[in-house]
Scaffold this motif. Structure first.
Motif, PDB file in Angstrom:
ATOM      1  N   TYR B  48      48.890  52.663  29.453  1.00 53.37           N
ATOM      2  CA  TYR B  48      48.563  54.061  29.157  1.00 53.37           C
ATOM      3  C   TYR B  48      48.299  54.871  30.422  1.00 53.37           C
ATOM      4  O   TYR B  48      48.366  56.086  30.406  1.00 53.37           O
ATOM      5  CB  TYR B  48      47.336  54.149  28.243  1.00 53.37           C
ATOM      6  N   VAL B  52      49.418  59.316  32.835  1.00 52.16           N
ATOM      7  CA  VAL B  52      48.480  60.109  33.623  1.00 52.16           C
ATOM      8  C   VAL B  52      48.814  60.005  35.114  1.00 52.16           C
ATOM      9  O   VAL B  52      48.733  61.003  35.844  1.00 52.16           O
ATOM     10  CB  VAL B  52      47.041  59.640  33.332  1.00 52.16           C
ATOM     11  N   LEU B  55      51.568  62.336  35.840  1.00 52.08           N
ATOM     12  CA  LEU B  55      51.047  63.699  35.903  1.00 52.08           C
ATOM     13  C   LEU B  55      50.328  63.941  37.235  1.00 52.08           C
ATOM     14  O   LEU B  55      50.513  64.988  37.875  1.00 52.08           O
ATOM     15  CB  LEU B  55      50.068  63.884  34.739  1.00 52.08           C
ATOM     16  N   PHE B  96      56.009  59.385  42.007  1.00 51.14           N
ATOM     17  CA  PHE B  96      56.208  60.101  40.747  1.00 51.14           C
ATOM     18  C   PHE B  96      57.291  59.422  39.909  1.00 51.14           C
ATOM     19  O   PHE B  96      57.091  59.114  38.724  1.00 51.14           O
ATOM     20  CB  PHE B  96      56.576  61.556  41.070  1.00 51.14           C
ATOM     21  N   LEU B 104      58.279  55.337  31.058  1.00 52.00           N
ATOM     22  CA  LEU B 104      59.402  55.378  30.121  1.00 52.00           C
ATOM     23  C   LEU B 104      59.612  54.019  29.460  1.00 52.00           C
ATOM     24  O   LEU B 104      59.707  53.913  28.242  1.00 52.00           O
ATOM     25  CB  LEU B 104      60.654  55.824  30.881  1.00 52.00           C
ATOM     26  N   LYS B 107      56.836  53.229  27.017  1.00 51.68           N
ATOM     27  CA  LYS B 107      56.963  53.946  25.750  1.00 51.68           C
ATOM     28  C   LYS B 107      58.106  53.385  24.925  1.00 51.68           C
ATOM     29  O   LYS B 107      58.079  53.420  23.699  1.00 51.68           O
ATOM     30  CB  LYS B 107      57.171  55.443  25.990  1.00 51.68           C
ATOM     31  N   ARG B 117      57.070  61.389  16.442  1.00 52.18           N
ATOM     32  CA  ARG B 117      56.936  61.577  17.891  1.00 52.18           C
ATOM     33  C   ARG B 117      58.284  61.621  18.594  1.00 52.18           C
ATOM     34  O   ARG B 117      58.357  61.492  19.809  1.00 52.18           O
ATOM     35  CB  ARG B 117      56.072  60.469  18.474  1.00 52.18           C
ATOM     36  N   THR B 120      58.410  64.115  21.279  1.00 49.04           N
ATOM     37  CA  THR B 120      57.676  63.702  22.476  1.00 49.04           C
ATOM     38  C   THR B 120      58.599  62.909  23.385  1.00 49.04           C
ATOM     39  O   THR B 120      58.647  63.125  24.602  1.00 49.04           O
ATOM     40  CB  THR B 120      56.458  62.838  22.098  1.00 49.04           C
ATOM     41  N   ALA B 127      62.318  65.814  30.756  1.00 46.83           N
ATOM     42  CA  ALA B 127      61.510  65.897  31.975  1.00 46.83           C
ATOM     43  C   ALA B 127      62.099  64.987  33.058  1.00 46.83           C
ATOM     44  O   ALA B 127      62.164  65.350  34.235  1.00 46.83           O
ATOM     45  CB  ALA B 127      60.061  65.514  31.680  1.00 46.83           C
ATOM     46  N   THR B 191      56.950  69.503  30.915  1.00 46.43           N
ATOM     47  CA  THR B 191      55.802  68.591  30.987  1.00 46.43           C
ATOM     48  C   THR B 191      54.652  69.118  30.131  1.00 46.43           C
ATOM     49  O   THR B 191      53.997  68.340  29.420  1.00 46.43           O
ATOM     50  CB  THR B 191      55.350  68.425  32.447  1.00 46.43           C
ATOM     51  N   HIS B 194      55.462  68.375  26.641  1.00 43.13           N
ATOM     52  CA  HIS B 194      55.343  66.931  26.426  1.00 43.13           C
ATOM     53  C   HIS B 194      53.881  66.537  26.188  1.00 43.13           C
ATOM     54  O   HIS B 194      53.565  65.855  25.210  1.00 43.13           O
ATOM     55  CB  HIS B 194      55.898  66.233  27.675  1.00 43.13           C
ATOM     56  N   VAL B 195      53.020  67.022  27.056  1.00 41.95           N
ATOM     57  CA  VAL B 195      51.614  66.628  26.951  1.00 41.95           C
ATOM     58  C   VAL B 195      50.971  67.262  25.703  1.00 41.95           C
ATOM     59  O   VAL B 195      50.181  66.619  25.004  1.00 41.95           O
ATOM     60  CB  VAL B 195      50.852  66.997  28.243  1.00 41.95           C
ATOM     61  N   GLY B 202      48.451  62.637  18.825  1.00 42.68           N
ATOM     62  CA  GLY B 202      47.595  61.538  19.246  1.00 42.68           C
ATOM     63  C   GLY B 202      48.438  60.358  19.685  1.00 42.68           C
ATOM     64  O   GLY B 202      49.646  60.315  19.463  1.00 42.68           O
TER      65      GLY B 202
END
Ligand code: HEM
Lengths: 331, 213
Positions: B48, B52, B55, B96, B104, B107, B117, B120, B127, B191, B194-195, B202
């Protein structure tokens, strides 16, 4: 209206829900979690890592090739390139759209996409040589040679330039001084003067400004440079050739753009590595694959892989430990 | 609107573009979920962190790019400070992409597109694409040997599909503007979408998890 993401009782969800019973997460048991703190910590960590990598590895900055540099390092190549521009046999002269209509251009499934794009950046390859010579207000012999060229019929010009280009190709090392005698008209004088203009350092300015003080568009200068062999030779020496995973790398031992590996990969393998239409084919293929990535969740088979390969049991192992599968539960 | 039953219409605010927009904004993310201080119990894995981290790296990329912009496009060739800032910019980009690719794959293995989703995932993929374009134009904006060679190579690809005249990789002025204005705006906007979508739905529950368990 209800907020669309709010969980509804399973009974109300209809057929679609049976296929995909995954719920929004907002109805699951929770525990405290500090998102802002996580982001700030990540930002600090990434900043420190970046500073560390930059301090240790720096970044490459191989200066751009200048026309004077090219003329000094490979004068014969400059002369050969100029002759090819005049003969209309250089890469740019025989390119097709968007620079000229000398070629059909590449096709995808017979569709001439390149041609359809149109000649929107017209480039007259002979003018890449003649315009700088004219602007440079060269010496009398050059001006006379220019006048001879201009007053000759197109066929005659092509004949001179082609003959000279061929003779250069046969001369040892492409050396203009060693070219056998022949009927080259004013071409040897023109190409020799062109080399002088390049050596003087004024060539890129003449090619980029096109009458505008600010210039800023390098199209013609770059086309000329890539018509020569020197640019590619320099790139190959740095292991940047097209068949050396060219443009995804950069000079030195830097990572370059590894995320372009798939695009670059196709150029290395048949049928693309030997195809006349490789660029268009690779682009078309990459567009299809990109759409595939974007809509992967909708592609049966591929979207089921993560369910069948239990990497998720590793990722959510805490959860699965606390929620063992009940006997008979569908997988 | 006229098909809304009378009883429901009474509770709706009077129709106006402003109200419609406010409703839309308010209902995009469920109340309290925009910046929640709790997460579902199943959110416990290092994977997870990579969203972040991506980002965070994007933030560093933009910040260092802004510093480079202060000195102008040729500054970093002549200043050792400029060169260091360029190194920061380069390495934050590499990080990045590294984080994004791990994100990716994570996910993918989580099949994180389940439960409405898909968008998403799609915004994530866009992106990724927009980021590749941004990095690519960055290489073309370096005004050094790499720019010369990469643009000379790339023109054939882009010309072969007929768009080389509109996106002329041999025109560094155009490429620089795409690199510092158009594409960063695109990456930024996608982005944000996306967020927001992640917060809307959630974090995706584990595969085969039962509702509300
Ligand atoms: C600019 C690049 C990207 C940024 C900044 C970004 C950021 C994030 C963040 C912060 C999250 C929530 C935290 C997490 O679950 O890791 C997230 C979730 C997600 N990302 Fe990305 N991402 C990017 C690119 C991608 C790409 C390329 C994909 C896949 C094609 C993707 C797919 C997803 C999905 C499906 C979720 C939802 C996860 C869930 O519901 O559990 N993202 N992203």
């Amino acid at each position: 209206m209800a907020i669309p993401t709010r969980t509804r009782p399973v009974a109300q969800q209809g057929r679609r829900a049976k296929e995909d019973r995954t719920r929004d997460s907002h109805s699951f048991a929770t525990r405290p979690y500090d998102l802002v703190k996580e982001f700030v910590a990540a930002l600090i960590a990434v900043s420190l890592l970046t500073v560390g990598l930059a301090a240790i590895f720096s970044s490459p900055d191989e200066p751009a090739i200048t026309m004077a540099g090219w003329a000094e390092a490979a004068p014969n190549d400059v002369v050969a390139t100029a002759a090819a521009e005049l003969a209309g046999t250089s890469t740019s002269a025989s390119y097709g759209a968007p620079y000229n209509s000398a070629a059909e251009g590449q096709k995808v499934l017979r569709a001439p996409l390149q041609k359809w794009g149109g000649v929107r950046i017209p480039v007259d390859s002979a003018a890449l040589v003649l315009a700088p010579l004219t602007q440079a207000r060269a010496d009398a012999p050059t001006m006379a040679a220019l006048a001879t060229w201009r007053s000759a019929a197109a066929d005659t010009r092509i004949g001179w330039a082609t003959a000279y280009a061929d003779a250069l190709g046969k001369a040892p090392d492409g050396n203009p001084a060693a070219v056998a005698a022949g009927s080259y008209g004013p071409v040897p004088v023109l190409t020799r003067s062109f080399l002088d203009v390049a050596l003087s350092g004024g060539l890129e300015g003449q090619l980029t400004s096109s009458g505008n003080f600010y210039g800023g568009d390098q199209t013609r200068a770059l086309l000329l440079l890539s018509d020569g062999a020197y640019l590619e030779d320099s790139a190959r020496a740095q292991h940047l050739g097209g068949d050396q995973w060219g443009m995804m790398n950069e000079t030195g031992d830097y990572p370059g753009q590894p995320w372009m590996w798939l695009y670059t990969f196709w150029y290395q393998v048949p049928p693309f590595s030997t195809s006349e239409n490789a660029d268009a084919q690779v682009w078309a293929l990459m567009m299809v694959l990109t759409l595939g990535l974007m809509f992967l969740p909708l592609i049966p088979g591929i979207r089921d892989i993560p369910r069948l390969v239990p990497v998720h049991r590793l990722i959510w192992r805490d959860y699965y430990r606390d929620h063992p599968r009940r006997p008979g539960q569908a997988h | 609107m006229s098909s809304v039953p009378r009883a429901e219409r009474v509770h709706r605010p009077p129709d106006s573009w402003t109200n419609a927009l406010r409703e839309r904004i308010v209902s995009t993310v469920p109340p309290g979920q925009a910046l929640p201080d709790r997460q579902p119990v199943y959110v416990s894995s290092w994977i997870y962190v990579f969203g972040v981290l991506t980002l965070a790296a994007l933030t560093v990329v933009v910040a260092t790019g802004c510093v480079l912009a202060v000195g102008g496009s040729a500054w970093w060739h002549v200043s050792s400070l400029g060169h260091f800032v360029n190194s920061l910019h380069l390495w934050s980009v590499e990080l990045f992409f590294g984080f994004m690719v791990i994100h990716l794959w994570g996910k993918f293995w989580m099949a994180a597109w389940r439960g409405n989703r898909v968008l998403t995932w799609v915004t994530g993929a866009v992106a990724f694409l927009a980021s590749i374009g941004t990095a690519f134009t960055g290489y073309l904006s370096q005004s050094n040997f790499d720019s010369q060679w990469i643009s000379a190579e790339a023109k054939d690809g882009i010309n072969s599909i007929g768009v080389g005249a509109w996106f002329n990789v041999l025109n560094p002025g155009q490429m620089l503007l795409w690199h510092v204005v158009l594409l960063p705006l695109a990456v930024g906007a996608i982005t944000v979408m996306h967020v927001v979508l992640v917060r809307r739905h959630g974090v995706v529950p584990p595969i085969d998890a039962e509702d509300g368990e």
